[in-house]
Motif scaffolding. Sequence first.
Motif, PDB file in Angstrom:
ATOM      1  N   ALA A  31       1.013  -1.267  -0.029  1.00 17.13           N
ATOM      2  CA  ALA A  31      -0.142  -0.040  -0.071  1.00 17.13           C
ATOM      3  C   ALA A  31       0.756   1.254  -0.017  1.00 17.13           C
ATOM      4  N   TYR A  32       2.026   1.331   0.773  1.00 15.02           N
ATOM      5  CA  TYR A  32       2.974   2.406   0.842  1.00 15.02           C
ATOM      6  C   TYR A  32       3.509   2.478  -0.644  1.00 15.02           C
ATOM      7  N   ARG A  33       3.763   1.401  -1.384  1.00 17.31           N
ATOM      8  CA  ARG A  33       4.532   1.561  -2.485  1.00 17.31           C
ATOM      9  C   ARG A  33       3.422   2.258  -3.513  1.00 17.31           C
ATOM     10  N   ARG A  34       2.149   1.907  -3.457  1.00 17.94           N
ATOM     11  CA  ARG A  34       1.263   2.409  -4.386  1.00 17.94           C
ATOM     12  C   ARG A  34       0.751   3.600  -3.891  1.00 17.94           C
ATOM     13  N   LEU A  35       0.752   4.032  -2.646  1.00 16.74           N
ATOM     14  CA  LEU A  35       0.686   5.428  -2.159  1.00 16.74           C
ATOM     15  C   LEU A  35       1.954   6.335  -3.010  1.00 16.74           C
TER      16      LEU A  35
END
Length: 101
Positions: A31-35
């Motif tokens: 999720a943090y990479r996608r963010l």
Amino acid sequence: MRLVFLPTTRADFEWLADYYLGVFPEGGPRAYRRLERALAHLADNPRLGKAIAQTDYREYSVPRTPFALIYRIGDDAIEILRVWDRRADPAHMRLPDDGET
């Protein structure tokens, strides 16, 4: 374009970290990479998000997450107002007034 995170995002990021640590820890890194990718795309293309009716705000959904970036485009920066969980009731989303930014 430069991204500026307004103080209203602080609690959002704290909630996001708590959510992934407590509820879905295996999904946090993805999720943090996608963010991060969504923020990079937004910086390059400020009009990616859809306009929010009767405001100067826009909403850009973070792909493959339940989150959206609520922002507005300024003269020299994109102001990130909220990192919003789209599963929540939008009637409870508090956006800053112009005097709060």
